[in-house]
Design an enzyme around this catalytic site. Structure first.
Site, PDB file in Angstrom:
ATOM      1  N   GLU A 294       0.827  -1.217   0.000  1.00  0.00           N
ATOM      2  CA  GLU A 294       0.000   0.000   0.000  1.00  0.00           C
ATOM      3  C   GLU A 294       0.859   1.265   0.000  1.00  0.00           C
ATOM      4  O   GLU A 294       0.599   2.200  -0.754  1.00  0.00           O
ATOM      5  CB  GLU A 294      -0.938   0.004   1.207  1.00  0.00           C
ATOM      6  CG  GLU A 294      -2.023  -1.039   1.161  1.00  0.00           C
ATOM      7  CD  GLU A 294      -3.017  -0.847   0.027  1.00  0.00           C
ATOM      8  OE1 GLU A 294      -3.230   0.302  -0.421  1.00  0.00           O
ATOM      9  OE2 GLU A 294      -3.594  -1.851  -0.415  1.00  0.00           O
TER      10      GLU A 294
ATOM     11  N   ASN B 249       1.121   3.883  -3.067  1.00  0.00           N
ATOM     12  CA  ASN B 249       0.786   5.298  -2.872  1.00  0.00           C
ATOM     13  C   ASN B 249       1.897   6.197  -3.409  1.00  0.00           C
ATOM     14  O   ASN B 249       1.628   7.201  -4.066  1.00  0.00           O
ATOM     15  CB  ASN B 249       0.548   5.607  -1.392  1.00  0.00           C
ATOM     16  CG  ASN B 249      -0.862   5.309  -0.951  1.00  0.00           C
ATOM     17  OD1 ASN B 249      -1.705   4.897  -1.737  1.00  0.00           O
ATOM     18  ND2 ASN B 249      -1.121   5.512   0.329  1.00  0.00           N
TER      19      ASN B 249
ATOM     20  N   ARG C 280      -9.040   4.430  -8.185  1.00  0.00           N
ATOM     21  CA  ARG C 280      -8.390   4.015  -6.943  1.00  0.00           C
ATOM     22  C   ARG C 280      -9.423   3.980  -5.832  1.00  0.00           C
ATOM     23  O   ARG C 280     -10.312   4.829  -5.769  1.00  0.00           O
ATOM     24  CB  ARG C 280      -7.251   4.977  -6.579  1.00  0.00           C
ATOM     25  CG  ARG C 280      -6.114   4.938  -7.563  1.00  0.00           C
ATOM     26  CD  ARG C 280      -5.378   3.650  -7.387  1.00  0.00           C
ATOM     27  NE  ARG C 280      -4.488   3.381  -8.502  1.00  0.00           N
ATOM     28  CZ  ARG C 280      -3.802   2.277  -8.605  1.00  0.00           C
ATOM     29  NH1 ARG C 280      -3.914   1.340  -7.703  1.00  0.00           N
ATOM     30  NH2 ARG C 280      -3.021   2.075  -9.626  1.00  0.00           N
TER      31      ARG C 280
END
Length: 150
Positions: A47, A51, A107
């Site tokens: 994650e 990002n 997203r």
């Protein structure tokens, strides 16, 4: 007291997310984590790196780097993901579930929520135009390694 540290840096490409996830998992494996703990760590690395790739630089930006460092002290794992991208204007807003700065890329906006769920502590420091640092800490269960005495 067991202490160890590693650091790696790679080009901001989504293909490198799997590399980061596996490298961190391999490094943390020396602590003999549970499968659940290892899965949690792999998930948060995925994650945080995603990002950085998507939101800090845009997809696969040549010359733009993501740095991942991991520090182990006893049974505590500290993971830091750093980019020098666009930064986050409003960190609190970015940490809200379902928020995304790239809705056109479909997203989900759950990255920070997932990190906060799986880790004991998540700190985000960001400066617009200079980048973002995500620092996460997880305390693992005591090692299950048992010394055999003959």
């Amino acid at each position: 007291m067991k202490r160890n540290r590693m650091e790696m840096e790679f080009t901001s490409c989504s293909e490198n997310e799997a590399f980061a996830r596996i490298a961190v998992a391999a490094f943390v494996a020396q602590l003999d984590p549970t499968l659940e703990e290892l899965t949690d760590i792999k998930t948060v690395v995925s994650e945080a790196v995603t990002n950085a790739v998507i939101h800090a630089y845009g997809e696969c930006s040549e010359g733009m780097m993501v740095r991942v460092s991991v520090e182990i002290e006893d049974t505590q794992v500290a993971i830091t993901v750093t980019d020098r991208g666009v930064g986050i204007v409003d960190v609190e807003q970015a940490r809200q579930p379902l928020y995304t700065s790239r809705p056109e890329w479909e997203r989900a906006g759950m990255g920070f929520s997932i990190m906060e769920h799986f880790m004991d502590q998540v700190r985000v420091r960001s400066t617009p135009g200079q980048g973002t640092v995500v620092h996460m800490i997880k305390k693992l269960q005591a090692s299950r390694n048992v010394a055999v005495v003959n």
